[in-house]
Design a protein around this motif. Structure first.
Motif, PDB file in Angstrom:
ATOM      1  N   GLU A  75      48.255   3.905  57.401  1.00  0.00           N
ATOM      2  CA  GLU A  75      48.315   5.280  56.898  1.00  0.00           C
ATOM      3  C   GLU A  75      47.892   6.306  57.939  1.00  0.00           C
ATOM      4  OE1 GLU A  75      46.054   5.410  53.325  1.00  0.00           O
ATOM      5  OE2 GLU A  75      47.317   3.953  52.280  1.00  0.00           O
ATOM      6  N   ASN A  76      48.418   6.139  59.145  1.00  0.00           N
ATOM      7  CA  ASN A  76      48.213   7.123  60.209  1.00  0.00           C
ATOM      8  C   ASN A  76      46.742   7.374  60.512  1.00  0.00           C
ATOM      9  OD1 ASN A  76      51.066   7.895  60.668  1.00  0.00           O
ATOM     10  ND2 ASN A  76      50.935   8.608  58.551  1.00  0.00           N
ATOM     11  N   THR A  77      45.965   6.301  60.540  1.00  0.00           N
ATOM     12  CA  THR A  77      44.553   6.432  60.901  1.00  0.00           C
ATOM     13  C   THR A  77      44.409   6.990  62.298  1.00  0.00           C
ATOM     14  OG1 THR A  77      44.091   4.503  59.517  1.00  0.00           O
ATOM     15  CG2 THR A  77      42.366   5.182  61.047  1.00  0.00           C
ATOM     16  N   TYR A  78      45.283   6.538  63.203  1.00  0.00           N
ATOM     17  CA  TYR A  78      45.276   7.035  64.586  1.00  0.00           C
ATOM     18  C   TYR A  78      46.686   7.468  64.969  1.00  0.00           C
ATOM     19  CZ  TYR A  78      40.694   4.852  64.741  1.00  0.00           C
ATOM     20  OH  TYR A  78      39.389   4.513  64.473  1.00  0.00           O
ATOM     21  N   LYS A  79      46.755   8.440  65.849  1.00  0.00           N
ATOM     22  CA  LYS A  79      48.061   9.019  66.176  1.00  0.00           C
ATOM     23  C   LYS A  79      48.901   8.135  67.087  1.00  0.00           C
ATOM     24  CE  LYS A  79      46.264  11.801  70.050  1.00  0.00           C
ATOM     25  NZ  LYS A  79      46.146  13.182  70.602  1.00  0.00           N
ATOM     26  N   ASN A  80      48.241   7.245  67.851  1.00  0.00           N
ATOM     27  CA  ASN A  80      49.003   6.370  68.739  1.00  0.00           C
ATOM     28  C   ASN A  80      48.185   5.117  69.066  1.00  0.00           C
ATOM     29  OD1 ASN A  80      47.206   7.088  70.928  1.00  0.00           O
ATOM     30  ND2 ASN A  80      48.421   8.953  71.214  1.00  0.00           N
ATOM     31  N   SER A  81      48.810   4.192  69.780  1.00  0.00           N
ATOM     32  CA  SER A  81      48.179   2.911  70.091  1.00  0.00           C
ATOM     33  C   SER A  81      46.985   3.067  71.024  1.00  0.00           C
ATOM     34  CB  SER A  81      49.207   1.950  70.698  1.00  0.00           C
ATOM     35  OG  SER A  81      49.780   2.498  71.870  1.00  0.00           O
ATOM     36  N   LYS A  82      47.060   3.980  71.945  1.00  0.00           N
ATOM     37  CA  LYS A  82      45.947   4.164  72.877  1.00  0.00           C
ATOM     38  C   LYS A  82      44.701   4.650  72.161  1.00  0.00           C
ATOM     39  CE  LYS A  82      44.815   6.299  77.329  1.00  0.00           C
ATOM     40  NZ  LYS A  82      45.347   7.108  78.463  1.00  0.00           N
ATOM     41  N   THR A  83      44.863   5.588  71.246  1.00  0.00           N
ATOM     42  CA  THR A  83      43.728   6.112  70.493  1.00  0.00           C
ATOM     43  C   THR A  83      43.114   5.029  69.605  1.00  0.00           C
ATOM     44  OG1 THR A  83      44.803   8.283  70.454  1.00  0.00           O
ATOM     45  CG2 THR A  83      42.983   7.937  68.929  1.00  0.00           C
ATOM     46  N   SER A  88      38.614   1.100  68.656  1.00  0.00           N
ATOM     47  CA  SER A  88      38.167  -0.278  68.398  1.00  0.00           C
ATOM     48  C   SER A  88      37.178  -0.743  69.450  1.00  0.00           C
ATOM     49  CB  SER A  88      39.379  -1.207  68.363  1.00  0.00           C
ATOM     50  OG  SER A  88      40.234  -0.889  67.296  1.00  0.00           O
ATOM     51  N   LEU A  89      37.428  -0.399  70.691  1.00  0.00           N
ATOM     52  CA  LEU A  89      36.530  -0.794  71.774  1.00  0.00           C
ATOM     53  C   LEU A  89      35.200  -0.058  71.678  1.00  0.00           C
ATOM     54  CD1 LEU A  89      39.166  -0.927  74.644  1.00  0.00           C
ATOM     55  CD2 LEU A  89      37.959  -2.879  73.654  1.00  0.00           C
ATOM     56  N   GLN A  90      35.238   1.176  71.281  1.00  0.00           N
ATOM     57  CA  GLN A  90      33.997   1.939  71.130  1.00  0.00           C
ATOM     58  C   GLN A  90      33.108   1.337  70.049  1.00  0.00           C
ATOM     59  OE1 GLN A  90      35.526   5.896  70.440  1.00  0.00           O
ATOM     60  NE2 GLN A  90      35.424   6.459  72.609  1.00  0.00           N
ATOM     61  N   LYS A  91      33.718   0.812  68.988  1.00  0.00           N
ATOM     62  CA  LYS A  91      32.942   0.187  67.917  1.00  0.00           C
ATOM     63  C   LYS A  91      32.233  -1.068  68.389  1.00  0.00           C
ATOM     64  CE  LYS A  91      35.907   2.026  64.269  1.00  0.00           C
ATOM     65  NZ  LYS A  91      36.933   1.716  63.241  1.00  0.00           N
ATOM     66  N   LEU A  92      32.757  -1.700  69.436  1.00  0.00           N
ATOM     67  CA  LEU A  92      32.113  -2.871  70.032  1.00  0.00           C
ATOM     68  C   LEU A  92      31.200  -2.497  71.198  1.00  0.00           C
ATOM     69  CD1 LEU A  92      35.055  -5.455  70.167  1.00  0.00           C
ATOM     70  CD2 LEU A  92      33.067  -5.512  68.655  1.00  0.00           C
ATOM     71  N   LYS A 133      55.949  -1.849  62.306  1.00  0.00           N
ATOM     72  CA  LYS A 133      57.134  -1.202  61.740  1.00  0.00           C
ATOM     73  C   LYS A 133      56.800  -0.367  60.506  1.00  0.00           C
ATOM     74  CE  LYS A 133      60.053  -2.538  64.798  1.00  0.00           C
ATOM     75  NZ  LYS A 133      61.246  -3.351  64.549  1.00  0.00           N
ATOM     76  N   ILE A 134      55.689  -0.690  59.815  1.00  0.00           N
ATOM     77  CA  ILE A 134      55.263   0.160  58.716  1.00  0.00           C
ATOM     78  C   ILE A 134      54.738   1.467  59.298  1.00  0.00           C
ATOM     79  CG2 ILE A 134      53.620   0.426  56.813  1.00  0.00           C
ATOM     80  CD1 ILE A 134      53.728  -2.565  56.423  1.00  0.00           C
ATOM     81  N   GLU A 135      55.292   2.577  58.856  1.00  0.00           N
ATOM     82  CA  GLU A 135      55.008   3.865  59.477  1.00  0.00           C
ATOM     83  C   GLU A 135      53.517   4.174  59.525  1.00  0.00           C
ATOM     84  OE1 GLU A 135      56.274   8.591  59.038  1.00  0.00           O
ATOM     85  OE2 GLU A 135      57.113   7.064  57.689  1.00  0.00           O
ATOM     86  N   GLY A 136      53.049   4.517  60.728  1.00  0.00           N
ATOM     87  CA  GLY A 136      51.662   4.928  60.903  1.00  0.00           C
ATOM     88  C   GLY A 136      50.674   3.798  61.058  1.00  0.00           C
ATOM     89  N   SER A 137      51.124   2.550  61.036  1.00  0.00           N
ATOM     90  CA  SER A 137      50.194   1.420  61.126  1.00  0.00           C
ATOM     91  C   SER A 137      50.081   0.926  62.566  1.00  0.00           C
ATOM     92  CB  SER A 137      50.641   0.267  60.218  1.00  0.00           C
ATOM     93  OG  SER A 137      51.913  -0.213  60.609  1.00  0.00           O
TER      94      SER A 137
END
Length: 395
Positions: A75-83, A88-92, A133-137
């Motif tokens: 559900e569009n948690t993040y705008k792109n793969s890099k973000t 995820s890395l910051q949480k670790l 392929k699911i939009e925003g995931s």
């Protein structure tokens, strides 16, 4: 970072010398039908934690010091793969130099290497993020090992991440790590001589070394299972990984072969031109230079691009090439391997008489690639026990 990845090529089977691997392993393919992705990971991973919503999982290998984290964002948690990967890395509390973006299977993906002490000990590994392929995931995968053993486990980590597929089409495309390391932008012209016909075609400049990279990496993983009760699963996974990487690399040569030969094949057999085409190509590969190398630290499998270009090769390399060509031309193909016979053949879904093995309701006509002048459907009498052949189950 990419140079670090490419340096792994020269370290084939490095971790085999440093990691003790015992006899009992368990594992299976990860398939998520809701988000339409799968992972054909090596045997031995077990789930050690997950969130109630089913969006996060942590796996730990039962003998190697390797962990694997899978995290879904919807559900569009993040705008792109890099973000998404950065978060995820910051949480670790992970440290990384930079996150690269690149295109894989028409999706903008992200990749980096990282170090973290979130688990109480220092670890390092690789992290990727892929839009689904699911939009925003977004799908984030992190695979890492204890710092002191991370170099020795790096091929295992890469094999794990490289097994990702997010739809049926990506199951016949090079894996995400291979695609990042070898984008294959430069073309190279080659000429094939098949039944006195010159076939002009092309490959990517990097195809040979990219295919060899996959073979070396997957052989290092396969070697861990040589005396293991899961050797059969590991062996078929090894060949599936090679087929996956090879298939699209052979697409252009397969098309050009058909263009050059198909009219002749239709004249020979108007009702079943694929039968004539297979017989012609089988005779072609039967006359390749036979070379089989030996050694416990390096695969004797000649990469499929080198086979196509005339480098010495063996039964499984030739059979893999024919599977790639014929399946690209719309003929369902299967690779059959036998530990007892120390041999490989290929099968085709062709409705003609001959020796066959049934797999998932399809009767595959067997083809012998190393003995010359052997017609399709004929196999040596001392190798005709179908129970001693293992189907690889190509996609």
């Amino acid at each position: 970072m990419k140079n670090r990845l490419l340096s792994i090529i020269s370290a084939t089977a490095l971790f085999l010398l440093a990691v003790i691997f015992p006899a009992v392993l368990h594992g299976e393919e990860i398939i998520d039908n809701d988000f339409n992705y799968s992972l054909d990971i090596p045997e031995g991973y077990k789930v050690i934690g997950y969130t109630p919503d089913g969006m996060s999982y942590q796996f730990k290998h039962d003998r190697l010091p390797v962990d694997f984290i899978l995290k879904l964002y919807a559900e569009n948690t993040y705008k792109n793969s890099k973000t998404a990967l950065k978060s995820s890395l910051q949480k670790l509390s992970a440290k990384y130099e930079n996150i690269d973006t690149f295109t894989w299977c028409n999706q903008i993906c992200a990749i980096t290497t990282f170090n973290s002490s979130a688990t109480g000990k220092e670890s390092s590994g690789w992290a990727i993020c892929v839009p689904l392929k699911i939009e925003g995931s977004q799908l984030v995968l992190l695979c890492y090992a204890d710092e002191e053993k991370s170099k020795n486990c790096e091929q295992f980590i890469i094999s794990t991440l490289n097994s990702l597929c997010f739809d049926n089409e990506s199951k016949t495309q090079p894996g995400i790590i291979t695609s990042y390391a070898y984008p294959g932008t430069q073309k190279k012209k080659i000429e094939l001589l098949i039944d006195n016909n010159k076939v002009e075609t092309s490959i990517n400049e990097e195809d040979s070394i990219a295919n060899q990279f996959v073979i070396d990496c997957e052989f290092a993983v396969l070697s861990l299972y040589s005396n293991n009760d899961k050797w059969k699963e590991a062996w078929t996974r090894y060949y599936r990984a090679i087929f996956r990487d090879s298939y699209s690399r052979i697409q252009k040569p397969a098309f050009d072969i058909k263009t050059a030969l198909y009219s002749q094949m239709k004249k020979k057999n108007p009702e079943n031109p694929n039968r004539s085409l297979n017989e012609t190509l089988l005779n072609w590969v039967q006359n390749f230079e036979y070379v089989r190398t030996s050694g416990s630290k390096k695969s004797d499998f000649t990469n499929v691009i080198d086979v196509l270009c005339g480098k010495g090769n063996d039964c499984d390399s030739r059979s893999m090439l024919m599977c790639c060509i014929m399946q690209n031309l719309g003929v369902k193909s299967e690779l059959f391997i036998s530990r007892i016979y120390s041999h490989a053949v290929y099968g085709l879904d062709l409705n003609i008489p001959g020796a066959k093995i049934e797999v998932n309701g399809i009767n595959f006509l067997l083809n012998e690639t190393t003995a010359r002048n052997i017609k399709p459907g004929l196999i040596a009498q001392d190798q005709c026990d179908t129970e001693k052949w293992i189907p690889v189950n190509l996609p």
